[in-house]
Write an enzyme that holds these catalytic residues in place. Structure first.
Site, PDB file in Angstrom:
ATOM      1  N   LYS A  47       0.895  -1.239  -0.180  1.00  0.00           N
ATOM      2  CA  LYS A  47      -0.026   0.199  -0.094  1.00  0.00           C
ATOM      3  C   LYS A  47       0.851   1.194   0.000  1.00  0.00           C
ATOM      4  CE  LYS A  47      -3.960  -2.127   2.211  1.00  0.00           C
ATOM      5  NZ  LYS A  47      -4.924  -2.186   3.413  1.00  0.00           N
ATOM      6  N   LYS A 103      -7.009  -8.170  -8.650  1.00  0.00           N
ATOM      7  CA  LYS A 103      -8.123  -8.297  -7.535  1.00  0.00           C
ATOM      8  C   LYS A 103      -9.326  -7.300  -7.876  1.00  0.00           C
ATOM      9  CE  LYS A 103      -9.266  -8.828  -2.909  1.00  0.00           C
ATOM     10  NZ  LYS A 103      -8.878  -9.253  -1.108  1.00  0.00           N
ATOM     11  N   LYS A 162     -12.605  -1.533  -5.639  1.00  0.00           N
ATOM     12  CA  LYS A 162     -13.613  -0.135  -5.378  1.00  0.00           C
ATOM     13  C   LYS A 162     -12.908   0.844  -6.263  1.00  0.00           C
ATOM     14  CE  LYS A 162     -14.265  -1.691  -0.734  1.00  0.00           C
ATOM     15  NZ  LYS A 162     -14.143  -1.432   0.807  1.00  0.00           N
TER      16      LYS A 162
END
Length: 339
Positions: A118, A201, A204
């Site tokens: 991240k 993956k 959103k």
């Protein structure tokens, strides 16, 4: 050290950052619904404190928390059977999280792969919360003496850290107070991938809305996205092993399996040799049948945000009834004076 018998209890949570997707539903919420049982206490949480490890627009965060709660309720989480709340309404999470910051070792945090993923090359500019949030995640779980946590394979490392923290706390203070939590990793559709790129993956935050199924999508959008989902030129194989090296094909088969409570082997047995012109419309029809009612109920619930807030507040009261005595005992074990 006194042996403790822990009540079977499940805990899991989702960050309310952005909209809910099919990945959230098949990877987590559907499994949570299936795990509701009179034999095991279930505690499910919108982990809004985790969401703010990166910048969140305040109004969007509130809205996202309500949307997540609506998605859980519409999918079948029963607030009379399970405890449903948002994390920030139970301050004991943050309090135990600080204690675990003092139990966890820096070396353990340095091995956590999700921070590296991240933060990337900007690790020095990442928040301290993003670096330390795995100890808060351990607190989320152990605050309720949860014995089992349903997680995806990519979250297994966090449960391993939770076990390390529980072990170290118990050993440091000569107690058998925190359980050694077990991850529960099972079922089809665990890791739902991007409809445009089966190696990524479903997210959103993807660039195109066609990459994902949003849980608020209506029936027409759901059908259109599956019919236009990327596949390949080959027919479906005779065995699951034939999906190797075909990420988009594998993803669509896995989604069908997850939606229909089947194994991928059973899907292949039914559709072996089928062309995509047959399989994708069947998948679209199944998805609409399973997801459109959830979407409709979510929209109905979100039309009454005050009722969602009341349900979350009631859940928080139930959660605190479990959490407060566990935190109090933790303070006593650590030696923190309370007048």
């Amino acid at each position: 050290m006194t042996e403790t018998n822990f009540t079977p209890r499940v805990f899991s949570g989702i960050k309310p950052s952005g909209g809910l997707t099919l990945g959230n539903y098949l990877g987590a919420i559907k499994r949570w619904v299936d795990m509701q049982s009179s034999d095991t206490e279930s505690i499910y949480c919108a982990v809004d404190l985790h969401a703010i490890t990166v910048w969140q627009d305040p109004e969007a965060l509130k809205s996202g928390t309500r949307e997540l709660a609506a998605g859980m309720l519409a999918s079948g989480i029963d607030p009379e059977q399970s405890i449903l709340f948002n994390q920030s309404q139970v301050p004991e999470h943050a309090q135990l999280g600080w204690i675990f910051n003092c139990v966890a070792r820096v070396g353990w945090m340095n091995r956590m792969t999700q921070f590296k993923d991240k933060a990337g090359k900007n690790a020095e500019k990442a928040s301290l919360g993003l670096y330390a949030y795995p100890s808060l995640m351990a607190a989320d779980i152990l605050l309720y003496h949860a014995t089992h946590v349903p997680v995806g394979e990519d979250q297994k490392q966090h449960v391993e850290l939770t076990r390390d923290i529980a072990n170290k706390f118990n050993n440091d203070f000569g107690v058998d107070f925190f359980p050694i939590t077990e991850p529960v990793i099972e079922g089809p559709g665990m890791r739902v991938m991007n409809l445009r790129d089966g190696t990524k993956k479903m997210s959103k935050s993807g660039e195109s809305d066609m990459e994902r199924i949003n849980m608020l999508d209506d029936a027409d959008k759901i059908a259109k996205k599956f019919k236009k989902a990327k596949s390949d030129a080959e027919a479906l194989p005779e065995t699951v092993e034939g999906l190797a090296g075909r990420p988009e094909a594998k993803n669509l088969v896995d989604i069908y399996a997850g939606l229909n409570d089947m194994t991928p082997d059973a899907v292949i047995a039914e559709y072996a040799g089928a062309q995509w012109g047959r399989f994708k419309p069947a998948l679209a029809e199944l998805a609409v049948a399973k997801l459109a009612p959830i979407s409709d109920e979510m929209k109905r619930l979100m039309d009454d945000p005050a009722e969602i807030d009341r349900k979350l507040a009631r859940g928080a009261e139930k959660a605190r009834a479990i959490a407060t005595p566990i935190l109090d005992k933790t303070y006593d074990i650590v030696g923190l004076l309370r007048s």
